[in-house]
Scaffold this active site. Structure first.
Site, PDB file in Angstrom:
ATOM      1  CD  GLU A 118      -8.729  -3.049  -1.090  1.00  0.00           C
ATOM      2  OE1 GLU A 118      -8.009  -3.118  -0.274  1.00  0.00           O
ATOM      3  OE2 GLU A 118      -9.990  -2.859  -0.721  1.00  0.00           O
ATOM      4  CB  CYS A 172     -12.561  -4.009   4.689  1.00  0.00           C
ATOM      5  SG  CYS A 172     -13.653  -2.758   4.131  1.00  0.00           S
ATOM      6  CG  HIS A 211      -2.081  -1.286   1.636  1.00  0.00           C
ATOM      7  ND1 HIS A 211      -2.034  -2.172   1.618  1.00  0.00           N
ATOM      8  CD2 HIS A 211      -3.299  -1.376   0.183  1.00  0.00           C
ATOM      9  CE1 HIS A 211      -2.908  -2.838   1.664  1.00  0.00           C
ATOM     10  NE2 HIS A 211      -4.008  -1.902   0.911  1.00  0.00           N
ATOM     11  CG  HIS A 217      -6.125  -7.056   1.685  1.00  0.00           C
ATOM     12  ND1 HIS A 217      -6.193  -6.728   3.325  1.00  0.00           N
ATOM     13  CD2 HIS A 217      -6.200  -6.458   0.822  1.00  0.00           C
ATOM     14  CE1 HIS A 217      -5.796  -5.109   2.689  1.00  0.00           C
ATOM     15  NE2 HIS A 217      -6.396  -5.131   1.634  1.00  0.00           N
ATOM     16  CE1 TYR A 253     -11.324   1.377  -2.809  1.00  0.00           C
ATOM     17  CE2 TYR A 253     -11.755  -1.379  -3.011  1.00  0.00           C
ATOM     18  CZ  TYR A 253     -11.407  -0.312  -2.628  1.00  0.00           C
ATOM     19  OH  TYR A 253     -11.168  -0.407  -1.554  1.00  0.00           O
ATOM     20  CD1 TRP A 258     -15.022   0.055   1.615  1.00  0.00           C
ATOM     21  CD2 TRP A 258     -13.551   1.237   0.702  1.00  0.00           C
ATOM     22  NE1 TRP A 258     -14.666   0.392   2.774  1.00  0.00           N
ATOM     23  CE2 TRP A 258     -13.631   0.887   2.084  1.00  0.00           C
ATOM     24  CE3 TRP A 258     -11.865   1.601   0.840  1.00  0.00           C
ATOM     25  CZ2 TRP A 258     -12.548   1.219   3.473  1.00  0.00           C
ATOM     26  CZ3 TRP A 258     -11.480   2.431   1.776  1.00  0.00           C
ATOM     27  CH2 TRP A 258     -11.615   1.901   3.215  1.00  0.00           C
ATOM     28  CD  GLU A 260      -6.783  -0.339   0.246  1.00  0.00           C
ATOM     29  OE1 GLU A 260      -6.134  -1.255  -0.671  1.00  0.00           O
ATOM     30  OE2 GLU A 260      -6.764  -0.427   1.223  1.00  0.00           O
ATOM     31  CG  HIS A 300      -4.119  -5.701  -3.084  1.00  0.00           C
ATOM     32  ND1 HIS A 300      -4.002  -4.347  -3.244  1.00  0.00           N
ATOM     33  CD2 HIS A 300      -4.510  -4.675  -1.898  1.00  0.00           C
ATOM     34  CE1 HIS A 300      -4.115  -3.238  -2.666  1.00  0.00           C
ATOM     35  NE2 HIS A 300      -5.199  -4.612  -1.792  1.00  0.00           N
ATOM     36  CD  GLU A 355     -11.144  -5.421  10.887  1.00  0.00           C
ATOM     37  OE1 GLU A 355     -12.582  -4.567  10.599  1.00  0.00           O
ATOM     38  OE2 GLU A 355     -10.896  -5.017  10.343  1.00  0.00           O
TER      39      GLU A 355
END
Length: 188
Positions: free
Chosen positions: A124, A76, A34, A78, A113, A168, A122, A41, A96
């Site tokens: 992604e 959100c 990032h 990965h 986006y 997003w 970002e 990604h 989280e």
């Protein structure tokens, strides 16, 4: 048996790099990927609702590298290389927010986006899921600054007004709303 991992730092979190067609082409450390020009990604977004149909909206921790302090969808993240997407979502919800998920459904499989803020981009391919949350939120302060339960209509209004909502989430909200019948229920 002794725990050989005690005191050993966790390995760096990795992301799956993608080509323009969404095919995996490698991996990279999340912290290194990032930046001002981020390679494409794999990621995910999850919208978690309670049984009454309210959406759990989170405010990202203010010291996060990407989009600090903005309100956004529930979770959100990965997937790790080789990790099934549904497992990654459940892992992040627990990590989280201390929450479980049932009825996890993929609603927007091809959402992608690009967005920038504070010198960090970002980029992604970010499939979007919905679920019903189990438990009471216990946000981890280094990930989530605060949580609020919103009606779906309030979230849609915030997305239209660009009201302190992540880029997003502003893009995803109307697409999700157009697919509400695919969710199997109509949130409040």
């Amino acid at each position: 048996m002794a725990d050989v991992s005690a005191g050993t730092p966790a390995p760096p979190e990795q992301v799956v790099l993608l080509d323009d067609d969404g095919r995996p082409i490698g991996v990279a450390d999340k912290a290194a990927v990032h930046g001002a020009s981020t390679p494409r990604h794999l990621a995910f977004s999850c919208y978690g609702f309670d049984r009454a149909g309210r959406l759990l909206v989170t405010r990202r921790a203010r010291d996060k590298r990407t989009f600090p302090g903005v309100r956004t969808n529930t979770c959100c993240g990965h997937p790790a290389p080789g990790e099934p997407m549904e497992d990654a979502i459940r892992r992040r919800l627990v990590d989280e927010l201390g929450l479980g998920a049932v009825d996890l459904r993929l609603v927007l499989p091809d959402f992608a986006y690009r967005a920038s803020a504070g010198g960090v981009e970002e980029n992604e391919l970010c499939p979007v899921y919905v679920c019903t949350l189990v438990g009471e939120p216990r946000p981890r302060p280094d990930e989530v600054d605060s949580v609020e339960w919103w009606s779906w209509e309030a979230f849609l209004a915030a997305a239209r007004l660009d009201d302190d909502l992540s880029p997003w989430a502003r893009l995803q909200a109307p697409l999700l709303d157009a697919r509400r019948d695919a969710w199997g229920r109509r949130p409040a």
